[in-house]
Design an enzyme around this catalytic site. Sequence first.
Site, PDB file in Angstrom:
ATOM      1  N   LYS A  13       0.484  -1.115   0.000  1.00 27.73           N
ATOM      2  CA  LYS A  13      -0.019   0.055  -0.367  1.00 27.73           C
ATOM      3  C   LYS A  13       0.875   1.459   0.054  1.00 27.73           C
ATOM      4  O   LYS A  13       0.763   2.144  -0.777  1.00 27.73           O
ATOM      5  CB  LYS A  13      -0.701  -0.058   1.597  1.00 27.73           C
ATOM      6  CG  LYS A  13      -2.056  -0.477   1.190  1.00 27.73           C
ATOM      7  CD  LYS A  13      -3.028  -0.063   2.371  1.00 27.73           C
ATOM      8  CE  LYS A  13      -3.721  -0.767   2.977  1.00 27.73           C
ATOM      9  NZ  LYS A  13      -4.711  -0.705   4.161  1.00 27.73           N
ATOM     10  N   ASP A  71      -8.508   1.346   4.272  1.00 27.20           N
ATOM     11  CA  ASP A  71      -8.817   0.288   4.670  1.00 27.20           C
ATOM     12  C   ASP A  71      -9.545  -0.046   3.504  1.00 27.20           C
ATOM     13  O   ASP A  71     -10.210   0.189   3.073  1.00 27.20           O
ATOM     14  CB  ASP A  71     -10.472  -0.009   6.046  1.00 27.20           C
ATOM     15  CG  ASP A  71      -9.581  -0.975   7.200  1.00 27.20           C
ATOM     16  OD1 ASP A  71      -8.682  -1.495   7.244  1.00 27.20           O
ATOM     17  OD2 ASP A  71     -10.811  -1.673   6.514  1.00 27.20           O
ATOM     18  N   SER A  72      -9.296  -1.519   3.087  1.00 25.91           N
ATOM     19  CA  SER A  72      -9.521  -1.529   1.775  1.00 25.91           C
ATOM     20  C   SER A  72      -9.895  -3.442   1.963  1.00 25.91           C
ATOM     21  O   SER A  72      -9.496  -4.381   2.991  1.00 25.91           O
ATOM     22  CB  SER A  72      -8.223  -1.884   1.124  1.00 25.91           C
ATOM     23  OG  SER A  72      -7.087  -1.376   1.478  1.00 25.91           O
ATOM     24  N   PHE A 154       0.212  -7.028  -4.152  1.00 30.47           N
ATOM     25  CA  PHE A 154       0.567  -7.327  -3.429  1.00 30.47           C
ATOM     26  C   PHE A 154      -1.047  -7.665  -3.010  1.00 30.47           C
ATOM     27  O   PHE A 154      -1.881  -7.893  -4.036  1.00 30.47           O
ATOM     28  CB  PHE A 154       1.339  -6.266  -2.331  1.00 30.47           C
ATOM     29  CG  PHE A 154      -0.164  -5.445  -1.880  1.00 30.47           C
ATOM     30  CD1 PHE A 154      -0.458  -4.196  -2.858  1.00 30.47           C
ATOM     31  CD2 PHE A 154      -1.028  -5.664  -1.083  1.00 30.47           C
ATOM     32  CE1 PHE A 154      -1.223  -3.109  -2.212  1.00 30.47           C
ATOM     33  CE2 PHE A 154      -1.847  -4.374  -0.309  1.00 30.47           C
ATOM     34  CZ  PHE A 154      -2.246  -3.579  -1.693  1.00 30.47           C
ATOM     35  N   ARG A 183      -8.002   2.217  -5.092  1.00 30.83           N
ATOM     36  CA  ARG A 183      -6.901   3.299  -4.530  1.00 30.83           C
ATOM     37  C   ARG A 183      -7.053   4.574  -4.881  1.00 30.83           C
ATOM     38  O   ARG A 183      -7.599   5.165  -4.766  1.00 30.83           O
ATOM     39  CB  ARG A 183      -5.732   2.825  -4.452  1.00 30.83           C
ATOM     40  CG  ARG A 183      -4.924   3.410  -2.822  1.00 30.83           C
ATOM     41  CD  ARG A 183      -3.883   1.969  -2.286  1.00 30.83           C
ATOM     42  NE  ARG A 183      -4.291   1.474  -1.817  1.00 30.83           N
ATOM     43  CZ  ARG A 183      -4.346   0.182  -1.879  1.00 30.83           C
ATOM     44  NH1 ARG A 183      -3.258  -1.153  -2.764  1.00 30.83           N
ATOM     45  NH2 ARG A 183      -5.408  -0.903  -0.736  1.00 30.83           N
TER      46      ARG A 183
HETATM   47  O1  LIG Z   1      -4.182  -8.006  -4.120  1.00 27.53           O
HETATM   48  C1  LIG Z   1      -4.616  -6.844  -3.280  1.00 27.53           C
HETATM   49  N1  LIG Z   1      -4.254  -5.542  -4.505  1.00 27.53           N
HETATM   50  C2  LIG Z   1      -4.762  -4.365  -3.157  1.00 27.53           C
HETATM   51  O2  LIG Z   1      -4.613  -3.756  -4.048  1.00 27.53           O
HETATM   52  C3  LIG Z   1      -5.271  -4.656  -2.086  1.00 27.53           C
HETATM   53  N2  LIG Z   1      -5.774  -3.692  -1.356  1.00 27.53           N
HETATM   54  C4  LIG Z   1      -5.996  -4.231  -0.554  1.00 27.53           C
HETATM   55  N3  LIG Z   1      -5.941  -6.325   0.159  1.00 27.53           N
HETATM   56  C5  LIG Z   1      -6.288  -6.510   0.022  1.00 27.53           C
HETATM   57  O3  LIG Z   1      -7.080  -6.442   1.674  1.00 27.53           O
HETATM   58  C6  LIG Z   1      -6.000  -6.256   2.735  1.00 27.53           C
HETATM   59  C7  LIG Z   1      -6.085  -4.725   3.307  1.00 27.53           C
HETATM   60  O4  LIG Z   1      -6.835  -4.823   5.060  1.00 27.53           O
HETATM   61  P1  LIG Z   1      -6.296  -3.590   6.320  1.00 27.53           P
HETATM   62  O5  LIG Z   1      -6.717  -1.934   4.515  1.00 27.53           O
HETATM   63  O6  LIG Z   1      -6.410  -3.506   7.031  1.00 27.53           O
HETATM   64  O7  LIG Z   1      -4.916  -3.385   5.785  1.00 27.53           O
HETATM   65  P2  LIG Z   1      -3.662  -4.552   6.164  1.00 27.53           P
HETATM   66  O8  LIG Z   1      -3.709  -4.339   7.606  1.00 27.53           O
HETATM   67  O9  LIG Z   1      -2.663  -4.487   5.058  1.00 27.53           O
HETATM   68  O10 LIG Z   1      -1.949  -2.304   6.389  1.00 27.53           O
HETATM   69  P3  LIG Z   1      -2.927  -1.830   6.903  1.00 27.53           P
HETATM   70  O11 LIG Z   1      -2.330  -0.555   6.263  1.00 27.53           O
HETATM   71  O12 LIG Z   1      -4.153  -1.707   7.979  1.00 27.53           O
HETATM   72  O13 LIG Z   1      -1.259  -1.094   8.093  1.00 27.53           O
HETATM   73  C8  LIG Z   1      -4.303  -6.544   1.900  1.00 27.53           C
HETATM   74  O14 LIG Z   1      -3.590  -6.976   3.020  1.00 27.53           O
HETATM   75  C9  LIG Z   1      -5.095  -7.305   1.088  1.00 27.53           C
HETATM   76  O15 LIG Z   1      -5.317  -8.442   1.769  1.00 27.53           O
HETATM   77  C10 LIG Z   1      -5.591  -5.551  -1.693  1.00 27.53           C
HETATM   78  N4  LIG Z   1      -5.220  -6.503  -2.273  1.00 27.53           N
HETATM   79 MG   LIG Z   2      -5.100  -3.744   8.816  1.00 31.22          MG
END
Ligand SMILES: O=c1[nH]c(=O)c2ncn([C@@H]3O[C@H](COP(=O)(O)OP(=O)(O)OP(=O)(O)O)[C@@H](O)[C@H]3O)c2[nH]1
Ligand SMILES: [Mg+2]
Length: 197
Positions: A13, A71-72, A154, A183
Amino acid sequence: MKKVVIATKNKGKALEFKSLFKKYNIEAISLLELEKEVPDVEETGTTFQENAALKAEEIANLLNTPVLADDSGLEIDALDGRPGIFSARYAGEQKDDQANIDKVLKELKEVPEKGRSARFVCVLAIAIPGEETIFRTGYCEGEINTEQKGDNGFGYDPIFIPNGYELTMAELEPEEKNSISHRKNAIIQLEDWLKTM
Ligand SMILES: O=c1[nH]c(=O)c2ncn([C@@H]3O[C@H](COP(=O)(O)OP(=O)(O)OP(=O)(O)O)[C@@H](O)[C@H]3O)c2[nH]1
Ligand SMILES: [Mg+2]
């Protein structure tokens, strides 16, 4: 160059925000780059919006500066929207991208090509100390491939084929992903705010 703190510890991210914000002449700084060690924010919300707010507000209060959080996740229709807000930890607390992919492919094993629709969702929250938090949402529609392909990006990128493409997100160049991603689609709705920074 102007700077904005992104409340993320996700390297994938963070890289995307750097590239996406460069176009606005803004340097995106993730929590991984701060000198001060910041605690993990517990994502106890039940929606992307609640979790984005928790991350942005907690870090904004801690640093006393405007903070943006993302958050995604991936919503798969055949799985009633799962993994959704649990995307990062779908196969367990260790946040293992490969284990998450394996779990999704296994759950979709019997689902035919036509029934594999899905979307990435990104909710951005901007918390400014003393002000109301702002939210913006972006989507990227597509489908889940039957096998994984590609090394870029990722998360679930190796199994997600965006609508209009025959390649997975992980086979696209980073610039290409950044031109169609959830995003990017959330950030373009923030342009007014970014210009006032
Ligand atoms: O193939 C993907 N391409 C993307 O572009 C994408 N964006 C989100 N995701 C998935 O959703 C989770 C976010 O969860 P999330 O928002 O809680 O973030 P995170 O826990 O990884 O980090 P943080 O930002 O919270 O520190 C991530 O880990 C991924 O599994 C993606 N997968
Ligand atoms: Mg997270």
